[in-house]
Design a protein around this motif. Structure first.
Motif, short mmCIF file in Angstrom:
data_model
loop_
_atom_site.label_atom_id
_atom_site.label_comp_id
_atom_site.label_asym_id
_atom_site.label_seq_id
_atom_site.Cartn_x
_atom_site.Cartn_y
_atom_site.Cartn_z
N ALA A 387 0.74 -1.17 0.17
CA ALA A 387 -0.08 0.05 -0.06
C ALA A 387 0.72 1.39 0.05
O ALA A 387 0.72 2.19 -0.77
N THR A 388 1.85 1.29 0.88
CA THR A 388 2.69 2.55 0.87
C THR A 388 3.58 2.52 -0.33
O THR A 388 3.75 3.71 -0.95
N ILE A 390 2.44 1.81 -3.28
CA ILE A 390 1.49 2.30 -4.22
C ILE A 390 1.41 4.02 -4.07
O ILE A 390 1.60 4.65 -4.75
N ILE A 391 1.09 4.20 -2.85
CA ILE A 391 0.90 5.75 -2.44
C ILE A 391 1.99 6.47 -2.74
O ILE A 391 2.05 7.62 -3.49
N THR A 392 3.45 6.07 -2.58
CA THR A 392 4.49 6.72 -2.63
C THR A 392 4.61 7.08 -4.23
O THR A 392 4.76 8.08 -4.84
N LEU A 394 2.44 6.73 -6.74
CA LEU A 394 1.28 7.49 -7.37
C LEU A 394 1.86 9.15 -7.23
O LEU A 394 1.77 9.91 -7.98
N SER A 395 2.18 9.28 -5.93
CA SER A 395 2.83 10.49 -5.67
C SER A 395 3.90 11.17 -6.38
O SER A 395 3.91 12.38 -6.72
N VAL A 396 4.83 10.33 -6.28
CA VAL A 396 5.97 10.48 -7.22
C VAL A 396 5.38 10.93 -8.73
O VAL A 396 5.93 12.00 -9.32
N MET A 398 2.66 11.82 -9.76
CA MET A 398 1.87 13.33 -9.80
C MET A 398 2.87 14.25 -9.71
O MET A 398 2.84 15.31 -10.46
N GLU A 399 3.83 14.17 -8.96
CA GLU A 399 4.84 15.31 -8.55
C GLU A 399 5.57 15.59 -9.88
O GLU A 399 5.95 16.60 -10.19
N THR A 401 5.02 15.60 -12.84
CA THR A 401 4.37 16.61 -13.76
C THR A 401 4.73 17.89 -13.63
O THR A 401 4.58 18.69 -14.83
N PHE A 643 2.56 11.69 -15.86
CA PHE A 643 2.17 11.04 -14.40
C PHE A 643 2.37 9.55 -14.56
O PHE A 643 3.06 8.78 -13.81
N LEU A 644 1.79 8.90 -15.69
CA LEU A 644 1.73 7.63 -15.98
C LEU A 644 3.01 7.22 -16.30
O LEU A 644 3.53 6.23 -15.75
N VAL A 680 1.50 -2.43 -11.25
CA VAL A 680 0.42 -1.41 -11.35
C VAL A 680 1.27 -0.45 -12.68
O VAL A 680 0.62 0.20 -13.32
N PHE A 684 0.52 1.53 -16.97
CA PHE A 684 0.55 2.96 -16.97
C PHE A 684 1.70 3.51 -18.03
O PHE A 684 1.44 4.16 -18.88
#
Lengths: 711, 711
Positions: A387-388, A390-392, A394-396, A398-399, A401, A643-644, A680, A684
Motif C-alpha cells: 500500500a505505501t 503504491i501511495i508513494t 502515485l505521488s511521485v 503526480m509530482e 508533472t 504522471f503515468l 501497477v 501505466f
C-alpha cells in the motif's frame, strides 16, 4: 526551390544508403547457438503473427475511416459552398491513406529490425559489451532512420504533388492544408498500433508474472512459463511497432503544422517558410547519423548509458550548428514596413527547442533513475508494504508533472516572444517562433528513436540469453545492456511527451488558421477560443474528461487481456504434464495467439472513444468548442502521460533497486511490495501513457480534418 | 426589501431555535456505560486538543494573509488610481477575517457535536436502530443547520453593513464585491482545516492499520492498539471539521458569486437580483429542516439508507416547490425593449440544479455501492492479488469521472440557454441562469451536511461499541449505521464536487466582472479569455499541473505523517509491557499528540502552493492568464477529485464486500489484496479529494481578491 528539394531528397537517399549499410551490418552478425535461434524464432513468429493480424484490423478500420473522411469532407466543403469540394476531399483521402500506410510501414520496419537484431545482440555479447551495443544500436538506428526518412519523404512528396512544385503562389499556399490528411492517417494508425501493442505487451507481461512468478514460483524469463514467449513478443510489438508509429506521426504532424503556419507568413518568407520544416528535418537526419556512429564503449566496464548520452549530446550540438545556417538562409525576408527579419531571434527559438529536449531528458532521468531520491523513496516505502509503495509511487508520478509543465511553458513563452521580436507587428510571428522551437526539439528525433528501439532489442537479448542458459559472462553483458535499455525507453517517452505538447500547440494554430479560412477571415486576423463561454468551457471540460476515460479503458483493457493469459497459463500448467520439470515444452503459440486476439479486441473501445468524441463535440457545440477540446485535451493529456510514464518508470526501478540488494533484496517483503508497484506501473508506462501521446496528436489532426463539419 | 430581510433573519432565528432543540435532544440522551464514556472522553480530548492546536496555526496563517490582503489590495487599487483604495482594502480585510472566523466556527461546531453525539448514538443503539439513527442524524443536523445559517448570516449582514441597507443604488451595487473577502477567508480556513484534518485522519488510520492489523495481527478498533483513539479522533477532525468548513465556504462563495452577477442584472431586477441568492438559501434551510424531521425507520430490519434517501427526496421536492414562489416573486422585471422576463425559464434553471444534485448522488452511488458492478469488479480482481486490485480500482476511479462531467456540462448548458431565453439579448443573462441552477443544487445543502456529519458520528459509535465490548445486538445496530454512514460520506463528497464545479463557474464570471470593472469596461461588454494566446495557454497548463502537484503533496503528507504514527506504535509495543495481553493500557495521548503535530506540519506545503501559484501566475502573466488558470484548475480539479473520491470509495467497499464473505471472506488472499486497495484509497478519498473541492473554490475567491494586482 530546386536546390532545397535536391537537398531533401538527397538526404532521403543518404538515409536509404545508411539503412542498407546498417541492415547489412546487423544481418551479417552471428546468430548464436541453436537454442538461441529456436527461442528467437518463436519470438519472430509470434511478433509477425500479431502484426499481421493487427494490421488487418487496422486496415479495415482505416478503410472505414477513409470513406468517412472523404464523405464528411465533401459534405462539409459543399455546405460551405466550396466549388472544389470533390477535389479537396479526394486529396485529403489520398493523403490519409498514404499517411496510414507509411505509419504502418514504419511500425513494421521497427518490429522487423528488432526481432532480427535481438538474437544477434545476444550472440554478440560473447565478443564483449561494445560489440553487443553496436549491434543493438545499429539495429535500432535502422528503425530511427527509416521512420524519419519515410515521414520526410511522404510529406515532401505530397506537398510537391499537391501543388508545391507548380510555382503558382495560390497552389503552393493551398498544398499544406491538403496534406493534413497524411498526419491524420499517421495518427490514426499510430493510435491503434500503440494501443494494440501496448495492451499486448502488458497483458502478456502481467499474465506471465502473476501465474509464473507469483503462483508457480518460477523466475522471470523461465522457459517453463507458457507465456514467456508472448512476453518477449510484447516488447517488440509494444515498444518498437508502437513507438515507431508514434514518432512517425509526431514528425509528420509537426512538419505539417509548421508548413501551414508557413503559409500564414508567405508574404515574408515565400515558399521558403513552408519548406523550412522539411529542410530542418533533413539536416536533423544527417546530425543523427553522425551521432549514432560516435557511440562506443571502450571496454566491458564502461557505462553504455554514458556513451549513448554522449551520442545524444553530439547530435544536439551538430543540429545546433547546422540549423543556424538553415535559419540564416531560409528565414530572412523583409517586412512590409521595410525592416528585415532578425533571424538571430528565430535561431534563439531553435535553441529553446533543443534546450527543452535536454531538460526533458534530465527531468525524466531524475524521476526514474535508480540512484535518485524519487525511486529511493518508493523503495523505502516498500518496507511497510504494497500500500505505501503504491501511495508513494502515485505521488511521485503526480509530482513529476510539475517541472516538465513549467519548462514547456517557458519554452513556448520564450519562443513566442522571440518570434514576435524577430518580426515585430507581424501576425502569427510568435506562433512561427514556437514552430521553430518544435523543429529544434524534433531535430534529434532520429537519434532518439534509435535509442528507443535499442531498448526492446536489449530486453529481448537479455531474455534470449536467460532462456537459452547462456554462460554467466554473456548474461552479465546483456543484463547491463538491458538495464541501459530500460533507461533509454523511459527517457524517450519523456521526449515523446514533450514533443507532442509542442507539436499540438502548433497544430492548434493550424486549426485556428483553418477556421479562419472557412469563415473567410484573413489569416492575420484573430479567432478567439474564449473559455468564458459556456459551450467552450464544456468543450474543454469534456476534453479533460476524455483523457481520464481513455486512460481508464486502456488500463482496464490490459487487465482484461491479462485475464485471458492467466487462464491459459493455468490451463497449461494443469493439463500439460511435465512442464514444471522441464520434460515437456509448454504451448507458447497458443499463448501468443490468445494475447493477440485479446489485445486486438480490447483496443477498439478506447480507439473509437478518441476518434468520435472530438467530432461529436465539434458538430454539437461548434468550432470554438472543438478548439477548447483540443487545447484542454492536450493539457490534461500531457500531464496525465507524464504522471503515468514517470510513475511507472519509477516503480519499475524501485523494484530493480531492491533486487540489487536494498531493503532485504530479492524475495524479501519489501521486494514483494515492489513487485506490486511494478505491476501497477506496467500498463501505466507501456499502454496508457504512450497511447496518450498519440491521442493528443490524433485529436489535433482529427479536428483539422473534420473542421468543415463543425457548427 | 425589508420584508425579505425579515424573512432571511427570521429563518436564521428559526435555525437557531431548531439547533437548540436538536442539541438539547441529543445531550439529554443516555451516555452509556462507564467504559463507553471513558473511550468517548479519550476521543473528545484528542479531538479538542487537535482542533485547538490546528486553529492556533490557522490563526497565525490567517493574520499573515490578512496583512497581505489589505496591503496588496491597497497597492493594487492605488495603482489603478482608485481614490477609495484604503476603504476598499479595509472592507475586504474585515470581510476576510469574518469569513475566516465563521468558517472556523462552523468546523468547531461540527466537531463538537460529533464527539458528543457518537457516544449517545452508541448508547442509544440499545433502544433499537431508529433511536440510534435519530441521535446520529440530529447531532449531524445541528452541524448542517449551524453551518448554513452562519454562512447566510455572515453574507447577509456584511452585505447590509457594506451598503446594502443604504437604499443607495451605487452603494448596493458595490457591496457584493466588497464581501468577496468573506468567501476568501472562508476558503482559506477551509483549505487548512480540510488538509490538516484529512492528513490527520488518514495518517492515524493508515498508521494504526499497518502496525496493528498487519504487523501485530490485532483487529480494527482493538483497544490494545495505541493509535486506535487517534484513528477515531481522525474521523471527527477530518470529516466533521473539514467538511463543515468546506461546505460553509461552498455556500458562501456561491452566494457571493451569484450576488455579483446580480449586480450585472441590476437594471432588470434591482436589489432583488442581488438578494435572491440569500432568500433562496433561507428557504433551502426550511426545506432541509422538514426533510430531517421526516427521517425514520420502522424497525431494526428497515434500511436506514432508504430512510435517509427519502428525507433527501422530500427536501428536494420541497425546495422545488418553495423556490418556484421565490423565483416568481423576485425574478420578474421588464427588459429595456419592454418585454417581461419569463420567470418560468428561470425556474427551469432551479430544476436543472436540483436534478444535477440528484444525478450526482445516483452516479456516486453506482460507483461506490457494494452491490454494483464497479465495486464487484474490484473485489473480483482482488483474487489475483493486490496489483490487479489497484489497477482495477484506479481505472474505476478514472472511469467514474465521465458521467458527472457530462451531466455538469449539460446542466451548465441548459441553465445558460434558459437564462438567455428568459431574458433574450441581455448580457450576462445566461450566466445568471447558471447562478440560479447553482442555487438549486445548493438548496439541499443543509440536509446533505447533516447526512455527512452523520457518517463520522456512526463511525465513532461503531468504534466505541467495539472497544467497550458491548453486546452483539448493539454492535449489529451500530455496524449497520456505520455502513450506512460510509455511503452517506461518499454521496456527500460527490455532491460537494458537483456544487464546487457550479460555484466556480459562477465565481469565474464574477472574476470577469471584476476585471471589466478594473479596466473600466461596461459590465455588459465581454472580456475574452482566449486560450489560443500562449500566456493564456500557459496559465491553464500550470493550473492543471497544480492540481496534480497538490494531490501529490497531500497524499505524500499522509504517508509521512503515518510514518510518525508507525514508529510510535512500534515503540509502545516494544517498550510498554503488557499491552498485548491487555494488562496495561497503551499511551493513547502520545499517539494523538504525534499525529496532531505531524498533520499540522504537513499541511503547510500544499496549502502554500495553492495560495501562491495563482497570484504569481496573475502577476507575471496577467489577468487573462489568471482567468485560464482558474478555469483549467476547476476542470482538472473537479475531474481529479471525482477520480480520487470515487476510486477511494470503491476500494473501501470492495474490501467490505469481501469481508461480508465474497471471494473467501476475511483473512483470505483476496481480502489481503483488498486491504491494500483500501489503504491506497484512504488518502485519496479523505485527504486529497476533499481538499481539492476546497482548492478550486479557494483559487476562485483568491483570484477575485487579488485581481487588482494582476498585470
Amino acid at each position: 526551390m530546386l536546390s532545397y528539394l535536391c537537398l531533401i531528397y538527397g538526404v532521403i537517399l543518404i538515409s536509404i544508403l545508411v539503412i542498407i549499410y546498417l541492415a547489412k551490418y546487423t544481418f551479417s552478425q552471428d546468430k548464436g547457438t541453436d537454442k538461441m535461434q529456436e527461442i528467437s524464432n518463436f519470438i519472430k513468429e509470434g511478433a509477425m503473427a500479431f502484426i499481421k493480424r493487427q494490421y488487418k484490423t487496422i486496415a479495415i478500420l482505416s478503410i472505414l475511416a477513409l470513406f468517412l473522411i472523404v464523405f464528411c469532407n465533401y459534405l462539409g466543403n459543399l455546405s460551405k459552398g466550396s466549388s472544389s469540394a470533390i477535389s479537396i476531399s479526394i486529396h485529403t483521402g489520398i493523403a490519409f491513406i498514404t499517411g496510414a500506410f507509411c505509419s504502418a510501414l514504419s511500425g513494421y520496419i521497427g518490429m522487423y529490425m528488432a526481432v532480427n537484431s535481438n538474437i544477434r545482440a545476444a550472440a554478440g555479447a560473447k565478443k564483449g559489451l561494445n560489440h553487443a551495443l553496436q549491434i543493438a544500436l545499429k539495429g535500432g538506428a535502422v528503425t530511427g532512420l527509416a521512420v524519419t526518412a519515410l515521414s520526410l519523404f511522404g510529406v515532401a512528396s505530397l506537398f510537391l504533388v499537391y501543388g508545391g512544385i507548380s510555382g503558382n503562389d495560390t497552389l503552393i499556399k493551398e498544398a499544406p492544408s491538403l496534406i493534413v490528411g497524411f498526419g491524420f492517417g499517421a495518427s490514426f494508425v499510430a493510435l491503434f498500433a500503440q494501443l494494440g501493442g501496448g495492451i499486448y505487451t502488458k497483458a502478456a507481461d502481467v499474465g506471465a508474472d502473476l501465474v509464473g512468478k507469483v503462483e508457480a514460483g518460477i523466475p522471470e524469463d523461465d522457459p517453463r512459463n507458457p507465456a514467456v514467449i508472448a512476453d518477449l513478443v510484447g516488447d517488440n510489438v509494444g515498444d518498437c511497432a508502437g513507438r515507431g508509429a508514434d514518432l512517425f506521426e509526431s514528425t509528420a504532424a509537426e512538419n505539417i503544422g509548421a508548413m501551414i503556419l508557413g503559409v500564414a507568413l508567405y508574404p515574408i518568407f515565400g515558399w521558403k517558410g513552408i519548406l523550412f520544416p522539411l529542410v530542418a528535418r533533413a539536416f536533423g537526419i544527417i546530425a543523427s547519423i553522425v551521432g549514432i556512429f560516435t557511440v562506443k564503449v571502450k571496454d566491458d566496464k564502461d557505462d553504455p548509458m554514458k556513451a549513448l548520452k554522449k551520442g545524444f549530446f553530439i547530435t544536439s550540438l551538430l543540429n545546433l550548428i547546422l540549423l543556424f545556417f538553415v535559419v540564416k538562409n531560409m528565414l530572412s525576408g523583409t517586412l512590409s514596413n521595410g525592416s528585415t527579419v532578425n533571424y538571430l531571434y528565430l535561431y534563439g527559438c531553435v535553441f529553446a527547442g533543443i534546450f527543452l529536449s535536454y531538460v526533458f531528458v534530465l527531468i525524466t532521468d531524475y524521476y526514474t533513475s535508480i540512484n535518485r531520491k524519487p525511486v529511493k523513496d518508493i523503495a523505502n516505502s516498500s518496507q511497510t508494504g504494497a500500500a505505501t509503495n503504491i501511495i508513494t509511487g502515485l505521488s511521485v508520478g503526480m509530482e513529476s508533472t510539475a517541472l516538465p509543465v513549467i519548462f514547456i511553458s517557458i519554452c513556448i513563452f520564450v519562443a513566442y516572444k522571440l518570434g514576435d521580436l524577430a518580426m515585430p507587428g507581424v501576425a502569427n510571428s510568435g506562433l512561427y517562433g514556437t514552430a521553430i522551437a518544435t523543429m529544434g526539439m524534433l531535430s534529434t528525433c532520429t537519434y532518439i528513436l534509435a535509442m528507443d528501439t535499442f531498448g526492446p532489442i536489449t530486453d529481448n537479448a537479455g531474455g534470449i540469453t536467460e532462456m537459452s542458459g547462456a554462460p554467466e559472462e554473456i548474461r552479465v553483458v546483456t543484463d547491463r545492456l538491458d538495464a541501459c535499455g530500460n533507461t533509454t525507453k523511459a527517457l524517450t517517452k519523456g521526449y515523446a511527451v514533450g514533443s507532442a505538447a509542442l507539436a499540438t500547440f502548433l497544430l492548434f494554430s493550424a486549426y485556428l488558421d483553418e477556421v479562419k479560412r472557412i469563415l473567410d477571415k484573413p489569416l492575420d486576423s484573430w479567432f478567439a477560443i474564449d473559455i468564458g463561454k459556456p459551450e467552450v468551457f464544456i468543450g474543454g471540460f469534456i476534453g479533460a474528461m476524455v483523457v481520464f476515460l481513455f486512460s481508464s479503458t486502456a488500463i482496464r483493457a490490459v487487465g482484461r487481456a491479462a485475464q485471458y493469459v492467466i487462464l491459459e497459463v493455468r490451463r497449461q500448467f494443469n493439463e500439460i504434464k511435465g512442464i514444471m520439470d522441464g520434460s515437456t515444452k509448454p504451448d507458447y503459440a497458443s499463448c501468443v495467439d490468445i494475447v493477440t486476439k485479446g489485445a486486438l479486441k480490447e483496443m477498439i473501445l478506447p480507439g473509437i472513444l478518441v476518434v468520435f468524441t472530438p467530432v461529436i463535440v465539434g458538430i454539437l457545440l461548434g468550432k470554438e468548442s472543438a478548439g477548447a477540446f483540443l487545447m484542454i485535451t492536450t493539457i490534461a493529456g500531457v500531464i496525465m502521460a507524464l504522471f503515468l510514464n514517470n510513475g511507472g518508470g519509477a516503480w519499475d526501478n524501485a523494484k530493480k533497486l531492491i533486487e540489487l540488494g536494498e531493503h532485504g533484496g530479492k524475495n524479501s517483503e519489501a521486494h514483494k511490495a515492489s513487485v506490486v508497484g511494478d505491476t501497477v506501473g506496467d500498463p501505466f508506462k507501456d499502454t496508457a501513457g504512450p497511447s496518450l501521446h498519440v491521442l493528443i496528436k490524433l485529436v489535433s489532426t482529427l479536428t483539422l480534418v473534420f473542421v468543415t463539419l463543425f457548427k
